[in-house]
Design an enzyme around this catalytic site. Structure first.
Site, PDB file in Angstrom:
ATOM      1  N   GLU A 209       0.966   4.288  -2.590  1.00 51.41           N
ATOM      2  CA  GLU A 209       0.935   5.678  -2.128  1.00 51.41           C
ATOM      3  C   GLU A 209       2.078   6.482  -2.733  1.00 51.41           C
ATOM      4  O   GLU A 209       1.885   7.635  -3.139  1.00 51.41           O
ATOM      5  CB  GLU A 209       0.986   5.746  -0.597  1.00 51.41           C
TER       6      GLU A 209
ATOM      7  N   VAL B 105       0.828  -1.210   0.000  1.00 47.54           N
ATOM      8  CA  VAL B 105       0.000   0.000   0.000  1.00 47.54           C
ATOM      9  C   VAL B 105       0.864   1.263   0.000  1.00 47.54           C
ATOM     10  O   VAL B 105       0.452   2.290  -0.534  1.00 47.54           O
ATOM     11  CB  VAL B 105      -1.003   0.025   1.169  1.00 47.54           C
TER      12      VAL B 105
END
Length: 147
Positions: free
Chosen positions: A63, A59
C-alpha cells in the site's frame, strides 16, 4: 523534486493511520519516483502484528508503494482533485525481509507503461540497501463520486 508530508497531503486523500508516505525524495515525471516511510513502534498495526515481535504487514508495504505511485501519476499527468485513485492489480509480489520498528522504508517505483489511464509500475522497497519487498502494481483514476 522533493515533497514533504504537507505537500503529499495536498495530493493524496489518505490520512493517519493510513497515510504511509512521509516524503518524496525524487521524482522524475514520466520515469520514476522514490518515497520514504519512517516506520515507528507507534504504528497502530504493531499492536496486533505481532505482540512482542512487531513486523510491518506486507500488504501495508505494498500500500505504501501504491501511494508513492499515486503521487507519481498525480504529478506526472496533472490529475486533479476531482479524481480518485483505484488500485487495480498486484502481480509478482515478493516479501524478502521483515520491516521492523525503527526502519526507514525507501520505495522506488518506475513506470512500465501507461495506456488508457492504466498505470503499471515496477515497485521495490528497501531498508538501507536491502531489498525487502517487490511487486508490479497497477492503478487507474476515476471520477470522484461525492454523493
Amino acid at each position: 523534486m522533493v515533497l514533504d508530508i504537507n505537500e503529499i497531503m495536498k495530493l493524496l486523500p489518505h490520512r493517519y493511520p493510513f497515510l504511509l508516505v512521509d516524503r518524496i525524495d525524487l521524482l522524475e515525471p514520466g520515469v520514476r519516483i522514490v518515497g520514504t516511510k519512517n516506520v515507528t513502534v507507534n504504528e497502530p498495526f504493531f499492536q496486533g502484528h505481532f505482540p512482542g515481535h512487531p513486523i510491518m504487514p506486507g500488504v501495508l508495504i505494498i500500500e505504501a508503494m501504491a501511494q508513492v505511485g499515486g503521487v507519481f501519476a498525480i504529478i506526472s499527468d496533472k490529475i486533479g482533485p476531482d479524481k480518485v485513485t483505484y488500485f487495480v492489480g498486484i502481480d509478482n509480489a515478493r516479501f524478502r525481509k521483515p520491516v521492523l520498528p525503527g526502519d526507514v522504508l525507501r520505495m522506488e517505483l518506475e513506470i512500465i507503461n501507461c495506456r488508457r489511464g492504466l498505470y503499471c509500475f515496477k515497485g521495490r522497497a528497501f531498508v538501507g540497501e536491502t531489498l525487502v519487498t517487490e511487486a508490479d502494481l497497477k492503478a487507474t483514476f476515476a471520477d470522484r463520486n461525492d454523493s
